[in-house]
Write a protein that holds these residues in place. Structure first.
Motif, PDB file in Angstrom:
ATOM      1  N   THR A   1      33.255  55.247  24.518  1.00 43.68           N
ATOM      2  CA  THR A   1      34.679  55.570  24.474  1.00 43.68           C
ATOM      3  C   THR A   1      34.916  57.074  24.649  1.00 43.68           C
ATOM      4  O   THR A   1      35.784  57.502  25.419  1.00 43.68           O
ATOM      5  CB  THR A   1      35.294  55.099  23.144  1.00 43.68           C
ATOM      6  N   ASN A   2      34.123  57.883  23.943  1.00 39.79           N
ATOM      7  CA  ASN A   2      34.272  59.335  24.053  1.00 39.79           C
ATOM      8  C   ASN A   2      33.883  59.835  25.444  1.00 39.79           C
ATOM      9  O   ASN A   2      34.469  60.793  25.961  1.00 39.79           O
ATOM     10  CB  ASN A   2      33.424  60.041  22.989  1.00 39.79           C
TER      11      ASN A   2
ATOM     12  N   ARG B   1      42.027  50.654  27.764  1.00 39.83           N
ATOM     13  CA  ARG B   1      41.609  49.369  27.203  1.00 39.83           C
ATOM     14  C   ARG B   1      42.464  48.236  27.768  1.00 39.83           C
ATOM     15  O   ARG B   1      43.692  48.340  27.835  1.00 39.83           O
ATOM     16  CB  ARG B   1      41.701  49.390  25.681  1.00 39.83           C
ATOM     17  N   ALA B   2      41.772  47.152  28.169  1.00 43.19           N
ATOM     18  CA  ALA B   2      42.454  45.956  28.685  1.00 43.19           C
ATOM     19  C   ALA B   2      42.421  44.898  27.594  1.00 43.19           C
ATOM     20  O   ALA B   2      41.599  43.975  27.611  1.00 43.19           O
ATOM     21  CB  ALA B   2      41.767  45.460  29.959  1.00 43.19           C
ATOM     22  N   THR B   3      43.298  45.041  26.634  1.00 47.66           N
ATOM     23  CA  THR B   3      43.282  44.161  25.465  1.00 47.66           C
ATOM     24  C   THR B   3      43.703  42.732  25.795  1.00 47.66           C
ATOM     25  O   THR B   3      43.414  41.810  25.033  1.00 47.66           O
ATOM     26  CB  THR B   3      44.211  44.717  24.376  1.00 47.66           C
ATOM     27  N   ALA B   4      44.371  42.525  26.932  1.00 44.14           N
ATOM     28  CA  ALA B   4      44.834  41.183  27.280  1.00 44.14           C
ATOM     29  C   ALA B   4      43.760  40.351  27.970  1.00 44.14           C
ATOM     30  O   ALA B   4      43.939  39.144  28.170  1.00 44.14           O
ATOM     31  CB  ALA B   4      46.068  41.271  28.184  1.00 44.14           C
ATOM     32  N   ASP B   5      42.642  40.970  28.339  1.00 43.04           N
ATOM     33  CA  ASP B   5      41.565  40.237  29.020  1.00 43.04           C
ATOM     34  C   ASP B   5      40.711  39.524  27.975  1.00 43.04           C
ATOM     35  O   ASP B   5      40.063  40.170  27.146  1.00 43.04           O
ATOM     36  CB  ASP B   5      40.711  41.201  29.836  1.00 43.04           C
ATOM     37  N   PRO B   6      40.679  38.181  28.004  1.00 46.43           N
ATOM     38  CA  PRO B   6      39.945  37.437  26.975  1.00 46.43           C
ATOM     39  C   PRO B   6      38.461  37.261  27.288  1.00 46.43           C
ATOM     40  O   PRO B   6      37.740  36.620  26.524  1.00 46.43           O
ATOM     41  CB  PRO B   6      40.652  36.075  26.994  1.00 46.43           C
ATOM     42  N   SER B   7      37.993  37.814  28.396  1.00 40.97           N
ATOM     43  CA  SER B   7      36.619  37.540  28.849  1.00 40.97           C
ATOM     44  C   SER B   7      35.587  37.979  27.826  1.00 40.97           C
ATOM     45  O   SER B   7      34.659  37.232  27.498  1.00 40.97           O
ATOM     46  CB  SER B   7      36.360  38.233  30.187  1.00 40.97           C
ATOM     47  N   LEU B   8      35.716  39.210  27.304  1.00 41.95           N
ATOM     48  CA  LEU B   8      34.805  39.750  26.304  1.00 41.95           C
ATOM     49  C   LEU B   8      35.628  40.629  25.355  1.00 41.95           C
ATOM     50  O   LEU B   8      36.745  41.031  25.684  1.00 41.95           O
ATOM     51  CB  LEU B   8      33.686  40.554  26.972  1.00 41.95           C
TER      52      LEU B   8
ATOM     53  N   ASN C   1      31.433  55.535  36.385  1.00 41.79           N
ATOM     54  CA  ASN C   1      32.170  55.997  35.216  1.00 41.79           C
ATOM     55  C   ASN C   1      31.394  55.837  33.911  1.00 41.79           C
ATOM     56  O   ASN C   1      31.878  56.252  32.854  1.00 41.79           O
ATOM     57  CB  ASN C   1      33.494  55.238  35.092  1.00 41.79           C
ATOM     58  N   PHE C   2      30.222  55.207  33.977  1.00 44.48           N
ATOM     59  CA  PHE C   2      29.470  54.904  32.755  1.00 44.48           C
ATOM     60  C   PHE C   2      28.063  55.486  32.849  1.00 44.48           C
ATOM     61  O   PHE C   2      27.481  55.593  33.920  1.00 44.48           O
ATOM     62  CB  PHE C   2      29.404  53.388  32.540  1.00 44.48           C
ATOM     63  N   LYS C   3      27.512  55.812  31.696  1.00 46.60           N
ATOM     64  CA  LYS C   3      26.189  56.428  31.622  1.00 46.60           C
ATOM     65  C   LYS C   3      25.095  55.370  31.398  1.00 46.60           C
ATOM     66  O   LYS C   3      25.332  54.320  30.789  1.00 46.60           O
ATOM     67  CB  LYS C   3      26.146  57.426  30.471  1.00 46.60           C
TER      68      LYS C   3
END
Length: 416
Positions: free
Chosen positions: A298-299, A308-315, A334-336
């Protein structure tokens, strides 16, 4: 250079096997009239199966196994996290998820309580009368279960040299299944238990002198792959090994302790014991480790146009971008990368790039495929699931009590 040479030689071997041994029709036709195997094969013998499935959206990887007389193909979820192989059973069957004509039908081939195989699946004395049938019950980390009876039947297999064997092996005939961890429940015929306990198919084949006590898999990030029994597919170099820890649950391939590195730097997550589990779609950390990882991610992604995609129920944890993502290629920059560094094994590290801990959902969001295991009832257990095992050849060597892995292209010859 070594990696490229190793991959080419592996594919030359695989190509010949896929062409001669992996045809589903070929396997069944060559097993029309099975008779008990009397010859003992070389312990160096191996055989392999094509894998189908993916992490998302299917959620599991399967192989087709021919069973019975005459043989019939059953698709089984490959599971290194459990011991017993079982099929949904025509007994009748409660909680079955496949059509009636795909159920396994026992034919007077029940295993008795006095059989050594029965004690391999029951810790307590199995029953008061020795000629009673041997019942079993297995429970999984997702709270699913199977209840049934042990049977023995022909399981014809073709070795890499083209020869055929028809061992008689023991497995479960499950007539009562629960699937609380799956919605909808899986439509496979059952589970192929590849743990290292006595009831495992691998252990049974080894006890017959047919293979070395080794099993491995190569799961493709694009779907599919291959599963192998025996030691023929172990690369001669480049494999990272770490010891299997002794556990009260003997069917688990547990390793560790391991420390988590984020972008090559140490973190507060240290001393994790990890279970390698091909029956789990995703990787699970205990709550403390999971919370620390989520904070790190997150940081790190602050200011990267991800919310954040809080409406996505996938995970449980997902992010969305300015526009829907079409593939992991669109988002992994975008990710390490993560690394699990095994502190008691020299230079033993499991590389976990973003592709091995993220998925892109049908909604176009990217989700974290490392979940909070404590939150779903796993306690302090940490699991390395399929998502983090993709595009690696993973070897479970029960003779040397070690697990090994190496980067590999797992798609198969048709996609090479």
């Amino acid at each position: 250079m070594d990696v490229k040479i190793r991959r080419i030689s592996l594919f030359l071997l695989l190509s010949s096997i896929f062409l001669t041994s992996f045809s589903e029709t070929d396997q069944v036709l060559n097993s029309k009239k099975p008779t008990p195997s009397t010859s003992v094969h070389s312990p160096a013998s191996s055989f392999a199966f094509q894998i189908k499935g993916n992490v998302y959206p299917i959620g599991y990887y399967t192989v087709n196994l021919a069973i019975g007389n005459p043989p019939k193909l059953y698709d089984l979820d490959i599971d290194t996290g459990s011991d017993l192989t079982w099929l949904q059973c025509d007994a009748p069957c409660k909680g079955c998820t496949i059509p009636h004509n795909r159920l396994y039908k026992p034919r007077g081939n029940l295993v008795k309580c006095v059989d050594p195989l029965c004690t391999g699946v029951q810790s307590a004395p199995p029953c008061a009368v020795t000629n009673e049938q041997c019942d079993y019950e297995v429970e999984y980390a997702d709270q699913g279960s199977s209840l049934g009876v042990l049977v023995r039947d022909y399981v014809p297999v073709k070795f890499t040299n083209g020869s055929l064997a028809r061992p008689i092996l023991g497995f479960g005939c499950g007539y009562d299944q629960t699937h609380p961890g799956h919605n909808p429940p899986p439509i496979t015929a059952g589970v192929l238990g590849l743990g290292n306990g006595r009831a495992s198919i691998v252990s049974q084949l080894h006890s017959l002198g047919m293979i070395r006590n080794v099993v491995g898999h190569c799961l493709s990030g694009r779907g599919g792959g291959f599963l192998f029994f025996g030691d023929q597919f172990i690369p001669q170099s480049g494999v990272v090994w770490t010891p299997i820890l002794q556990s009260s649950s003997v069917q688990h391939y547990k390793t560790g302790p391991a420390d988590l590195l984020f972008d090559g730097k140490p973190t507060s997550v240290k001393g994790l014991e990890l279970v390698f589990d091909s029956g789990s779609s995703y990787t699970y950390f205990n709550s403390r480790a999971h919370r620390a990882l989520v904070d790190l991610i997150t940081n790190d992604i602050k200011g990267k146009s991800l919310t954040r995609a809080t409406a996505d129920p996938s995970l449980p944890i997902c992010w969305k971008g300015p526009k829907p993502f079409k593939s992991l290629h669109d988002v992994t920059r975008n990710f390490k990368p993560l690394v699990l560094s095994f502190t008691k094994s020299k230079n033993s590290q499991l590389q976990v790039p973003p592709e091995a801990y993220l998925i892109v959902t049908k909604h176009g969001n990217v989700c974290l495929g490392i979940l909070d295991g404590t939150e779903v009832g796993m306690g302090n257990i940490n699991i390395i699931g399929d998502i983090s095992l993709q595009d690696k050849i993973v070897i479970y060597d029960n003779e040397k009590q070690q697990i090994g892995w190496a980067s590999a292209k797992c798609d198969g010859p048709s996609k090479s």
